[in-house]
Design a protein around this motif. Structure first.
Motif, short mmCIF file in Angstrom:
data_model
loop_
_atom_site.label_atom_id
_atom_site.label_comp_id
_atom_site.label_asym_id
_atom_site.label_seq_id
_atom_site.Cartn_x
_atom_site.Cartn_y
_atom_site.Cartn_z
N SER A 91 0.82 -1.21 0.00
CA SER A 91 0.00 0.00 0.00
C SER A 91 0.86 1.26 0.00
O SER A 91 0.51 2.26 -0.65
CB SER A 91 -0.94 0.00 1.21
OG SER A 91 -0.22 -0.07 2.42
N ILE A 110 0.11 -2.77 -5.21
CA ILE A 110 -1.02 -3.64 -4.91
C ILE A 110 -1.33 -4.53 -6.11
O ILE A 110 -1.57 -4.02 -7.21
CB ILE A 110 -2.25 -2.81 -4.53
CG1 ILE A 110 -1.94 -1.94 -3.29
CG2 ILE A 110 -3.45 -3.71 -4.26
CD1 ILE A 110 -3.05 -1.00 -2.91
N ALA A 113 -6.93 -7.64 -7.69
CA ALA A 113 -7.82 -8.34 -6.76
C ALA A 113 -8.15 -9.72 -7.30
O ALA A 113 -8.13 -9.96 -8.51
CB ALA A 113 -9.10 -7.54 -6.56
N SER A 114 -8.44 -10.63 -6.40
CA SER A 114 -8.72 -12.01 -6.80
C SER A 114 -9.96 -12.13 -7.67
O SER A 114 -10.11 -13.11 -8.42
CB SER A 114 -8.86 -12.90 -5.56
OG SER A 114 -9.89 -12.40 -4.72
N ASP A 115 -10.86 -11.14 -7.59
CA ASP A 115 -12.07 -11.19 -8.41
C ASP A 115 -11.97 -10.34 -9.67
O ASP A 115 -12.99 -10.00 -10.29
CB ASP A 115 -13.28 -10.75 -7.59
CG ASP A 115 -13.18 -9.29 -7.15
OD1 ASP A 115 -12.09 -8.70 -7.29
OD2 ASP A 115 -14.19 -8.75 -6.66
N SER A 116 -10.75 -10.00 -10.06
CA SER A 116 -10.56 -9.09 -11.20
C SER A 116 -11.18 -9.62 -12.48
O SER A 116 -11.70 -8.85 -13.30
CB SER A 116 -9.07 -8.83 -11.41
OG SER A 116 -8.52 -8.10 -10.34
N TRP A 123 -9.34 -2.92 -16.30
CA TRP A 123 -8.53 -2.95 -15.07
C TRP A 123 -7.10 -3.35 -15.38
O TRP A 123 -6.16 -2.99 -14.65
CB TRP A 123 -9.14 -3.90 -14.05
CG TRP A 123 -9.23 -5.34 -14.52
CD1 TRP A 123 -10.30 -5.93 -15.12
CD2 TRP A 123 -8.20 -6.34 -14.43
NE1 TRP A 123 -10.01 -7.25 -15.43
CE2 TRP A 123 -8.73 -7.52 -15.01
CE3 TRP A 123 -6.91 -6.34 -13.92
CZ2 TRP A 123 -7.99 -8.69 -15.10
CZ3 TRP A 123 -6.17 -7.52 -14.00
CH2 TRP A 123 -6.71 -8.68 -14.59
N THR A 142 2.70 -11.18 -4.77
CA THR A 142 1.36 -11.54 -4.34
C THR A 142 1.39 -12.90 -3.68
O THR A 142 2.20 -13.76 -4.05
CB THR A 142 0.38 -11.55 -5.53
OG1 THR A 142 -0.92 -11.91 -5.06
CG2 THR A 142 0.82 -12.54 -6.58
N ARG A 146 -1.85 -16.29 -9.22
CA ARG A 146 -2.64 -15.34 -10.00
C ARG A 146 -2.49 -15.67 -11.49
O ARG A 146 -2.51 -14.79 -12.34
CB ARG A 146 -2.18 -13.90 -9.74
CG ARG A 146 -2.45 -13.37 -8.35
CD ARG A 146 -3.93 -13.06 -8.15
NE ARG A 146 -4.16 -12.27 -6.96
CZ ARG A 146 -4.30 -12.76 -5.74
NH1 ARG A 146 -4.21 -14.07 -5.57
NH2 ARG A 146 -4.53 -11.98 -4.71
#
Length: 415
Positions: A91, A110, A113-116, A123, A142, A146
């Motif tokens: 961050s 960062i 996100a896992s739901d990208s 995105w 990470t 991913r």
């Protein structure tokens, strides 16, 4: 497309609780600046572990700013892409991106996100640096796989890449088949990623995390220049030896890619370390404390600046004031000699009760400043512990202590 690839700077590291490495980082960045001026890369990529700890002090952050602002001022057309590693605060790295973007610098802390994948396309652009000469996909460290997300970003680049320009993928992870020499890790518990799971569509993968320079699938690299087919996966290695076991040469990678799917020319730029590391005596283990001390005195005659540790035969019994004698000599020499008080023992008798050597020596514990270092090295004995939850708990405690002490480094006290 031409890039210079480095990683694992570990700015702010203190060696053996006593030795700041600021002068060594100054020495490295002077070489990096010279290489950037000589080779004029399209981009400088730094693949994680920018800092040695997640909450570096103001002085360390200022040095980071000074190093990279100076590089930008020297070569304003050179893109600089920096991603966070496991030693960094994701961050905090990410929070500064908007400001740094004004200077042609991309900071990515960062991860997606896992739901990208359930979100509309677009995105992916947060992780893509598009240059006139090619593309850089900037992936920070990470936890967990991913693979599908990284592939989605590479596929997005493929749609943009109508001119078959080179594609560089950055990462900070341990890859199966890597030579971990010099790393104090339990290989059996280290999470690694299979090279086949890193995605398809990159020409060069610029890795950080492992400090030994190496190109996966091409062992025994000895030539300064090599040409490989696209799909190269390489660790540039750390600029400095981060522990006394990293006795191999350290390099920066100069990478030329002629086109997407073409050839990758790798030039290994050997780093001149300001304080090299040695093991004394040079000709093998000392058989007595006096022999060890004599080897130090002799070596110091021709070497005014170095790190060292002793190599001792397991039969040696050190006097109680041995380290005191070493430090007294170093002080009287008025030289920049840096001592690791943990010797390397050889020919040690095995522990009669366990059939193995002790996990820790006293010097090991004396050098540990982070309780997580001890916990991680003993976690196999406590399988019920959630290591990541413990790490977060220690961060919260540290932040609270700083706040109570009115420490200006505390997040609550930052302006």
């Amino acid at each position: 497309m031409r890039i210079i690839h480095t990683a694992d700077l570990h700015l702010g590291q203190i060696m053996y609780q006593d030795y700041s490495r600021d002068d060594e980082h100054d020495h490295f960045f002077a070489q990096l600046e010279s290489w950037c001026l000589d080779y004029r890369p399209d981009a400088l990529v730094v693949s994680g572990d920018i800092f040695d700890i997640q909450q570096p002090g103001a002085t360390v952050k200022r040095r980071f700013n000074e190093y990279f602002v100076h590089l930008h001022n020297l070569l304003p057309d050179m893109a600089i892409v920096i991603t966070a590693g496991n030693h960094d605060s994701a961050s905090r790295i990410h929070a500064d991106n908007a400001v740094w973007s004004l200077g042609n610098v991309k900071l990515v802390g960062i991860p997606p996100a896992s739901d990208s994948l359930s979100r509309p396309d677009g995105w992916q652009l947060d992780y893509i640096v598009q240059l006139p000469q090619g593309f850089i996909v900037a992936m920070p460290f990470t936890l967990g796989s991913r693979q599908d997300i990284v592939q989605s970003i590479l596929d997005y680049v493929s749609q943009l890449n109508s001119g078959q320009k080179p594609v560089v993928l950055m990462g900070h992870l341990a890859v199966t088949g890597t030579d971990f020499t010099g790393h104090n890790v339990d290989i059996g518990h280290l999470q690694t990623v299979n090279p086949d799971d890193l995605g398809r569509g990159f020409d060069y993968m610029a890795l950080g995390h492992i400090h030994r320079p190496q190109t996966l699938g091409y062992p025994g690299e000895h030539e300064p220049i090599s040409i490989y087919p696209a799909g190269v996966i390489r660790y540039s290695g750390s600029p400095l030896h981060v522990s006394c076991d990293e006795k191999y040469p350290h390099t920066v990678s100069l990478v030329d890619i002629d086109c997407h799917g073409g050839n990758v020319t790798l030039t290994r730029l050997r780093i001149d370390e300001k304080h090299h590391f040695y093991e004394l005596p040079l000709n093998g283990p000392a058989s007595s404390a006096d022999e060890a001390l004599a080897s130090l005195r002799q070596f110091a005659l021709d070497h005014p600046s170095f790190y060292f540790r002793f190599v001792l035969d397991g039969s040696v019994i050190l006097p109680p004031d041995f380290n005191q004698q070493v430090y007294q000599f170093i002080e009287s020499s008025q030289q920049d000699i840096r001592y690791n008080p943990k010797p390397l023992w050889v020919n040690l008798p095995q522990n009669e009760e366990t059939g193995s050597q002790p996990l820790f020596q006293v010097a090991d514990l004396q050098q540990m400043t982070n309780p997580m270092d001890f916990i991680r090295q003993t976690q196999s004995h406590y399988p019920e512990f959630n290591i990541e939850e413990l790490a977060e708990a220690f961060k919260e405690v540290e932040a609270e202590v700083r706040r109570l002490n009115d420490d200006p480094q505390s997040p609550d006290n930052e302006n």
